[in-house]
Design a protein around this motif. Structure first.
Motif, PDB file in Angstrom:
ATOM      1  N   SER A 202       0.833  -1.212   0.000  1.00 37.84           N
ATOM      2  CA  SER A 202       0.000   0.000   0.000  1.00 37.84           C
ATOM      3  C   SER A 202       0.861   1.252   0.000  1.00 37.84           C
ATOM      4  CB  SER A 202      -0.918   0.024   1.224  1.00 37.84           C
ATOM      5  OG  SER A 202      -1.861  -1.019   1.156  1.00 37.84           O
ATOM      6  N   GLY A 203       1.921   1.259   0.786  1.00 41.74           N
ATOM      7  CA  GLY A 203       2.837   2.399   0.829  1.00 41.74           C
ATOM      8  C   GLY A 203       3.532   2.611  -0.505  1.00 41.74           C
ATOM      9  N   MET A 204       3.958   1.529  -1.137  1.00 45.05           N
ATOM     10  CA  MET A 204       4.620   1.637  -2.440  1.00 45.05           C
ATOM     11  C   MET A 204       3.647   2.141  -3.507  1.00 45.05           C
ATOM     12  SD  MET A 204       7.166  -1.654  -2.391  1.00 45.05           S
ATOM     13  CE  MET A 204       7.897  -1.295  -3.957  1.00 45.05           C
ATOM     14  N   MET A 205       2.395   1.661  -3.473  1.00 45.94           N
ATOM     15  CA  MET A 205       1.395   2.125  -4.435  1.00 45.94           C
ATOM     16  C   MET A 205       1.101   3.615  -4.228  1.00 45.94           C
ATOM     17  SD  MET A 205      -1.197  -1.163  -4.717  1.00 45.94           S
ATOM     18  CE  MET A 205      -2.535  -0.176  -5.241  1.00 45.94           C
ATOM     19  N   ALA A 206       0.999   4.033  -2.978  1.00 52.37           N
ATOM     20  CA  ALA A 206       0.743   5.448  -2.692  1.00 52.37           C
ATOM     21  C   ALA A 206       1.921   6.299  -3.163  1.00 52.37           C
ATOM     22  CB  ALA A 206       0.481   5.661  -1.201  1.00 52.37           C
TER      23      ALA A 206
ATOM     24  N   GLY B 194       1.861   9.119  -6.019  1.00 49.49           N
ATOM     25  CA  GLY B 194       2.355  10.466  -5.739  1.00 49.49           C
ATOM     26  C   GLY B 194       3.370  10.918  -6.786  1.00 49.49           C
ATOM     27  N   LEU B 195       4.303  10.029  -7.148  1.00 50.20           N
ATOM     28  CA  LEU B 195       5.282  10.358  -8.188  1.00 50.20           C
ATOM     29  C   LEU B 195       4.605  10.572  -9.538  1.00 50.20           C
ATOM     30  CD1 LEU B 195       8.270   7.981  -7.287  1.00 50.20           C
ATOM     31  CD2 LEU B 195       8.193  10.483  -7.141  1.00 50.20           C
TER      32      LEU B 195
END
Length: 195
Positions: free
Chosen positions: A15-19, A23-24
């Protein structure tokens, strides 16, 4: 319970990587928005943005018997110590025929100054039919102290304007320029002899 913690940890990491990726991606779209908007305006004539065409393309257009008035409007931002005006306020042209307008600019200061022009046409719907072949507005202009220059614009109105139901009744187009002081440090330094 350890397996549940590991599974939960893996989900949080995903989830953190997807967010982060989202964002990028949004940041990239933010940087691409201005160039993409400029391309959109150029292609569609949106907001009165004129078209830029080459000499070869312009040579393929034939003049018609339809005559249209072209008004020329000039403005100077207060930060630029120039006077700027059209040599002729109105021109009558055959639709499809190439024509030239001349603008006169004078640097009224005691130092070299670099200016850049923005432009549009009204009515806004005419933008996609107003074609510039050559224009001083395609690059920055440097004027020496007290220098006066004649700045040409070579243009034509595409005959397709007469076939578009939204523009076929247009009888007058206004081409408007506003000159601003350049913020391009290299151009300003070159004008002042610091390069």
């Amino acid at each position: 319970m350890t397996a549940a913690k590991t599974s939960l940890s893996g989900k949080n990491l995903r989830s953190g990587m997807m967010a982060g990726a989202m964002g990028l991606g949004m940041l990239g779209l933010g940087f691409a928005a201005v160039p993409l908007y400029e391309v959109f305006c150029r292609v569609t004539g949106y907001g009165g943005t004129t078209q830029r065409v080459g000499e070869a393309q312009a040579a393929t257009i034939e003049a018609t018997s339809q005559v249209m008035s072209i008004r020329f409007d000039s403005n100077v931002n207060s930060a630029l110590p120039w006077s700027f005006k059209p040599e002729q306020a109105v021109d009558r042209v055959s639709v499809g025929a190439r024509d030239m307008a001349i603008f006169i600019a004078t640097n009224e200061s005691d130092q070299p100054v670099v200016g850049t022009a923005t432009f549009n046409v009204t009515p806004l719907l005419a933008g996609k039919y107003f074609n510039k072949v050559q224009c001083f507005c395609f690059s920055e202009q440097m004027l020496k102290p007290g220098q006066t220059v004649r700045m040409p614009v070579l243009y034509y109105v595409d005959p397709a304007i007469m076939e578009d139901p939204e523009t076929k009744d247009i009888k007058e187009i206004t081409l408007s320029y506003t000159f601003y002081r350049s913020t391009d440090e290299q151009a300003v330094d070159a004008a002042n002899g610091d390069s």
